[in-house]
Design an enzyme around this catalytic site. Structure first.
Site, PDB file in Angstrom:
ATOM      1  CG  ASP A 276      -2.103   1.025   1.238  1.00 18.88           C
ATOM      2  OD1 ASP A 276      -2.422   1.086  -0.113  1.00 18.88           O
ATOM      3  OD2 ASP A 276      -2.900   1.219   2.017  1.00 18.88           O
TER       4      ASP A 276
ATOM      5  CG  HIS B  71      -5.181   2.916  -4.051  1.00 13.94           C
ATOM      6  ND1 HIS B  71      -4.049   3.223  -3.883  1.00 13.94           N
ATOM      7  CD2 HIS B  71      -5.710   2.223  -2.756  1.00 13.94           C
ATOM      8  CE1 HIS B  71      -3.394   2.730  -2.629  1.00 13.94           C
ATOM      9  NE2 HIS B  71      -4.730   2.293  -1.922  1.00 13.94           N
TER      10      HIS B  71
ATOM     11  CG  HIS C  73      -7.308  -2.160  -4.147  1.00  8.78           C
ATOM     12  ND1 HIS C  73      -8.881  -1.812  -3.994  1.00  8.78           N
ATOM     13  CD2 HIS C  73      -7.255  -3.331  -3.183  1.00  8.78           C
ATOM     14  CE1 HIS C  73      -9.125  -2.570  -2.665  1.00  8.78           C
ATOM     15  NE2 HIS C  73      -8.316  -3.168  -2.479  1.00  8.78           N
TER      16      HIS C  73
ATOM     17  CG  HIS D 243      -6.120  -2.100   0.318  1.00  6.39           C
ATOM     18  ND1 HIS D 243      -7.031  -1.364  -0.325  1.00  6.39           N
ATOM     19  CD2 HIS D 243      -5.098  -1.110   0.618  1.00  6.39           C
ATOM     20  CE1 HIS D 243      -6.693  -0.190  -0.460  1.00  6.39           C
ATOM     21  NE2 HIS D 243      -5.591  -0.031   0.046  1.00  6.39           N
TER      22      HIS D 243
END
Ligand code: ZN
Length: 283
Positions: free
Chosen positions: A85, A168, A171, A185
């Site tokens: 992340d 993101h 994701h 995540h």
């Protein structure tokens, strides 16, 4: 006040409850697996585990308290996910800054936000591997303490004030596929970052620098490593469609991001990741 101690989903919930009750909130992350503890937003998923939305709050948590002795005893995979992340933070913020797109708070980026995001990345490259070894030994070391700060604070400030981009959104696209739901995540963001760099046409040297770090700490660089075995065109199409949904941060890129471009970038990033792993395996 509302005090929450635990992982990302617990703290996301606590921030939502505190906001609803208009009470101060204290976050005590027991793992360093994402940059959410310092943020003023929660990620909301459907009961099936698909990304639903970001919910924004008027203010950041009043206090974030981390005991690195607790983080050192958590499973290594969680720290590694936090590295994934945090690794994306600088590359996404750089894109947002270059494109003069809005940050996660809808404001303009600042040079301070960019500097924090860059420091986050530099800290990971310097201390990431050593921090993983420390957690394997269940030990607190200066390298681990710096990584906890990078994963939690620098990445949190970096993404919120610096902004997010394609990584993101990929994701979020990956969460459309049920087989990715058991992956964290930061693991999905790790592959998303690779897609972003390919889509942006970044130099091979930069992509390889990222791949080397990802492989060294054990982050996913292929679709298979986030659960998508033998990805069909339909699978990749589903990821691509969700990646470019309205309001997605993929549209913070300085060029138009279409599902077709994302489709090709996902396929190419997966091929690059697989080739890299084969090469790394040969030593
Ligand atoms: Zn994130």
């Amino acid at each position: 006040m509302v005090v929450g101690a635990g992982g990302g989903k617990v703290l996301d919930t606590v921030r939502a409850v505190a906001s609803e009750l208009e009470l101060p909130v204290v976050n005590c992350p027991t793992i360093a697996s994402s940059d959410s503890p310092c943020s003023a937003l929660s990620v909301v998923y459907t009961p099936e585990g698909e990304f639903a939305e970001y919910v924004f709050y008027p203010r950041d948590p009043d206090l974030v308290l981390v005991d690195t002795a607790v983080v050192a005893r958590a499973p290594l995979r969680l720290l590694v996910a936090g590295l994934g992340d945090a690794l994306a933070t600088w590359f996404e913020a750089r894109t947002v800054i270059e494109a003069r797109s809005p940050n996660q708070l809808g404001g303009a980026t600042t040079i301070a936000a960019g500097a924090l995001a860059k420091l986050c990345c530099d800290t990971l490259l310097e201390d990431g591997v050593a921090a993983c070894r420390a957690v394997e030994a269940r030990s607190v070391t200066p390298a681990l303490e710096r990584i906890v700060e990078a994963n939690t604070l620098l990445s949190g400030l970096g993404f919120e004030s610096g902004g997010l981009a394609v990584a993101h959104s990929v994701h979020n696209g990956l969460t459309e596929l049920r087989q990715t739901h058991s992956f964290l995540h930061g693991e999905k963001v790790s592959f998303g970052l690779l897609v972003q760099l390919v889509l942006e046409g970044k130099p091979t040297a930069e992509i390889e620098r990222v791949l080397r770090f990802q492989t060294d700490v054990g982050l996913p660089v292929t679709l298979e490593q986030v659960g998508v075995k033998k990805p069909s065109d339909e699978d990749v199409g589903q990821i691509a469609q969700r990646t470019v949904a309205e309001d997605e941060t993929a549209h913070h890129e300085p060029f138009e991001v279409t599902a077709a471009k994302v489709f090709d970038a996902v396929r190419a990033a997966d091929a690059i990741g697989r080739a890299w792993r084969t090469h790394a395996g040969r030593g």
